[in-house]
Design an enzyme around this catalytic site. Structure first.
Site, mmCIF file in Angstrom:
data_model
loop_
_atom_site.group_PDB
_atom_site.id
_atom_site.type_symbol
_atom_site.label_atom_id
_atom_site.label_comp_id
_atom_site.label_asym_id
_atom_site.label_seq_id
_atom_site.Cartn_x
_atom_site.Cartn_y
_atom_site.Cartn_z
ATOM 1 N N HIS A 67 15.974 22.583 -26.367
ATOM 2 C CA HIS A 67 16.560 22.045 -25.149
ATOM 3 C C HIS A 67 16.931 20.582 -25.355
ATOM 4 O O HIS A 67 16.390 19.916 -26.249
ATOM 5 C CB HIS A 67 15.590 22.157 -23.974
ATOM 6 C CG HIS A 67 14.337 21.371 -24.178
ATOM 7 N ND1 HIS A 67 13.297 21.837 -24.951
ATOM 8 C CD2 HIS A 67 13.967 20.151 -23.734
ATOM 9 C CE1 HIS A 67 12.331 20.930 -24.973
ATOM 10 N NE2 HIS A 67 12.712 19.899 -24.247
ATOM 11 N N CYS A 220 -0.282 16.827 -17.121
ATOM 12 C CA CYS A 220 0.452 16.702 -18.371
ATOM 13 C C CYS A 220 1.469 15.592 -18.202
ATOM 14 O O CYS A 220 1.696 15.129 -17.082
ATOM 15 C CB CYS A 220 1.134 18.015 -18.741
ATOM 16 S SG CYS A 220 2.399 18.553 -17.560
#
Length: 706
Positions: A67, A220
């Site tokens: 990506h 995260c």
């Protein structure tokens, strides 16, 4: 998702064209280019390769997610390919047979991370990945990814993938971090030997036992994928193990703290995080397992079992160190006044480095180039390397730019203290408006509080699940910035600007007794808590006079710095002239306090105040009040916000300024010596003093308890 992928973007036989990850990316990118979604194929592939070089995008379970964001992409697009042989994308468990190529336009962080987030949630579903592997045509695979066909094969009404219903939804940072790395979909976890099924846990009398309770925190770097995948994995494993779990997801958009009652009732704590856990002190004293976020995705049942084992052994975690002002800002059990103080201190603590850097650069510019250096032309257009005035102008103009951030930083981080990262954008916008309308520091304070309140209000609003993914990066910044800008420009900003102007005029007109009284007040505030909140309030007030310098504002700055230098210098002098009244450690601290005081670091007196507050603090305040009053009476001015005696050349009436400081230091020294000498000596004191007189100070004197 429905507009991001079509059947033309699906290749169920990548083996025909690709054996490497580069070839796979090219094959899928060519499909995007054929539909006009990629303008420059090679340029886009170069961006994909650059992202891949940062960290492999292979995920456990046979999945690859190459990506990137690229200027060559016209709209957010997702392409899917399947490889029977498998293609190595760097996953620990081997090649990937399911490959998703994600393309987002440059700057479209929200779209980019929304796609990643949606995919991550779907890839946690074993039925979904199994259905993709079993799909026989591109249309079926497309419908599965879109969510218009469930994994069981029965068509359903089109629906967008919904964001997880967690307490808060994090925002995307300016650049996406590493995508989620979910574990291979596995069979439902089986409780370990020390985890009895919920229905079998009973007390000795046959009544059902309370379930084992766990509180967990997941986080995260992006706050989109791993945060929620870990939470989902833990919740699923807890249901099957008969564990009652409450998960707090901490992402970049802020978070909603677990109910203190839930934390208090928990039998154990599980941290699964790749960024620091905010407000960790809430969980102290409980059995704790602390791991990376991927561990919770890969082996949630094992972690829950480990928490149970620690609880059975009685292992607990001691309280961690004191959290930062922002980490602890706004705790649910704080009173409003305490919260307000923390929010304001958050802004001030982030502003002070800009003050020091910008103010000292400005001061150096004046020192080298003279008082007219502020009229120099821009160094970007006129700079002569051999002329000292050009260098002075360079320093002055850099300092001026740093100073221009003061009010926006103050407002931005007040809002940050209230609402975490979502508060930054409206806070900075509001602070910039305050500068534009000349509302000064008062406007910055108001803008920060308004921005934080607006963001907290928007976050509490109930929104459709489909909008949650764009709330942190689009909706909250848009709405909150518009509201704060409206209020600052048209409602509260102008009255505050008028008040700021009136305050400036009042300072400018101060003379005689009024100026002396203000100097006394500033001196008392600077010396009361030696660098604490009251000290910072006085300092921030003084800095406000430097943003638009006037004679009155420069006098306030001079009095403030002079008073702040008194406590450490006085303690240094006292330990020199009457050392027997202080411990050996305090006498050593006194040597360092000379330099700290001369540098305007009031905190240099804190060790003395901590050991004997009822004598040191009143003595410091007495000297600070004298210095502040004399500085104002002498008409001393200061153009630098910091520096102590090292910026004396920038002080108006420098000799009288030093006299004011010396007078305050003398008063504080005299008072602290008298107060300490007046104590009733204890046998320990007498013994120590005798040893000191004999030059054999082998034992430190123990200060008499107040």
């Amino acid at each position: 998702m429905t507009e991001m992928i079509t059947a033309d973007l699906v290749d169920l036989d990548l083996d025909r064209s690709a054996e490497t990850k580069e070839a796979a990316a090219r094959s899928l990118a060519e499909r995007m280019a054929a539909l006009g979604r990629v303008r420059d194929l090679d340029g886009f592939l170069a961006d994909v390769a650059a992202r891949e070089a940062q960290m492999p995008t292979g995920l456990d379970g046979g999945i690859g997610i190459p990506h990137c964001r690229s200027a060559h992409v016209t709209e957010p697009t997702l392409a899917f390919g399947r490889s029977a042989r498998g293609i190595d994308f760097g996953a620990p468990d081997g090649p990937a047979d399911l490959i998703f190529l994600i393309a987002a336009p440059a700057g479209a962080d929200d779209a980019h991370l929304t796609i990643l987030s949606s995919l991550a949630r779907q890839l946690m579903d074993a039925e979904f990945t199994a259905a993709l592997r079993a799909a026989t045509d591109a249309g079926t695979a497309t419908d599965l990814i879109r969510g218009t066909r469930p994994a069981d094969g029965e068509p359903s009404a089109p629906s967008e993938p919904s964001a997880p219903s967690e307490p808060s939804v994090p925002s995307a940072p300016s650049a996406p971090s590493e995508p989620s790395v979910p574990s291979a979909p596995s069979e439902p976890s089986v409780p370990s030997a020390d985890q009895e099924p919920a229905e079998s846990r009973t007390r000795d009398d046959g009544t059902p036992a309370e379930p084992f309770r766990v509180v967990a925190v997941t986080s995260c770097p992006t706050g989109i994928a791993h945060t929620y995948m870990a939470a989902q994995a833990l919740e699923s494993a807890a249901r099957e193990a008969g564990v009652e779990i409450s998960v707090e997801t901490q992402g970049s958009a802020g978070f909603t703290r677990l109910d203190p009652a839930v934390v208090a009732a928990a039998d154990g704590v599980l941290f699964a995080h790749d960024v620091p856990v905010r407000d960790k002190t809430r969980f102290a004293g409980k059995p704790t397992v602390d791991v990376g976020v991927k561990a919770a995705v890969n082996r949630p049942a094992e972690l829950l079992a480990e928490v149970r084992r620690k609880a059975a052994r009685g292992e607990t975690t001691p309280a961690p160190g004191k959290p930062s002002p922002v980490e602890s800002a706004g705790d649910s059990d704080d009173g409003y006044a305490t919260k307000l103080r923390k929010w304001l201190m958050s802004g001030v603590s982030y502003m002070v480095p800009f003050v020091a850097a910008g103010g000292l650069l400005i001061a150096l510019g004046f020192a080298i180039g003279g008082w007219k250096i502020d009229k120099a032309p821009s160094v970007a257009e006129h700079f002569i390397w051999t002329e000292h005035t050009s260098w002075a102008a360079l320093l002055f103009q850099i300092g001026g730019l740093a100073f221009a951030f003061l009010v926006p930083v103050l407002a931005g981080y007040i809002a940050y203290g209230m609402a975490d990262r979502p508060g930054l954008v409206p806070g900075f916008v509001g602070g910039s408006v305050a500068v534009t309308i000349k509302a000064g520091f008062l406007g910055g304070l108001a803008a920060g509080l308004i921005a934080g309140a607006v963001v907290l209000g928007v976050q509490r609003a109930r929104v459709p699940a489909v909008l949650r993914g764009i709330m942190p990066v689009v909706v909250i910044p848009l709405i909150s910035s518009a509201v704060v800008g409206f209020l600052m420009f048209l409602v509260v900003g102008k009255p505050i600007a008028s008040l700021q102007s009136a305050l400036t005029d009042w300072l400018e007109g101060l003379s005689g007794a009024n100026a002396v009284i203000l100097g006394v007040i500033l001196g008392l505030m600077m010396c009361f808590d030696l660098g604490g909140p009251l000290n910072k309030v006085a300092y921030a007030f003084a800095i406000g006079g430097l943003t638009h310098p006037t004679d009155g504002g420069l006098k306030v700055m001079a009095a403030t710095m002079a008073a702040g230098m008194v406590p450490p210098l006085a303690m240094a002098l006292a330990t020199t002239v009457r050392g027997r009244l202080f411990t050996a450690t305090e006498r050593e601290n006194g040597k360092a306090a000379w330099f700290l005081g001369a540098s305007f670091i009031t905190e240099g007196a804190i060790p003395f105040a901590a050991a004997d507050p009822l004598r040191v603090i009143p003595a410091s305040m007495a000297g600070g009040a004298v210095t502040g009053a004399l500085s104002m009476a002498f008409g001393c001015t200061l153009r630098a916000p910091h520096g102590g005696v090292f910026v004396v050349p920038l002080i108006g009436e420098p000799l009288l300024y030093l006299v004011a400081i010396a007078a305050g230091v003398g008063v504080s020294t005299l008072v602290v010596v008298l107060l300490k000498s007046a104590r009733k000596a204890t046998p320990v004191d007498a013994t120590t003093e005798a040893r000191t007189a004999a030059g054999t100070d082998a034992t430190e004197r123990v200060p008499t308890a107040v």
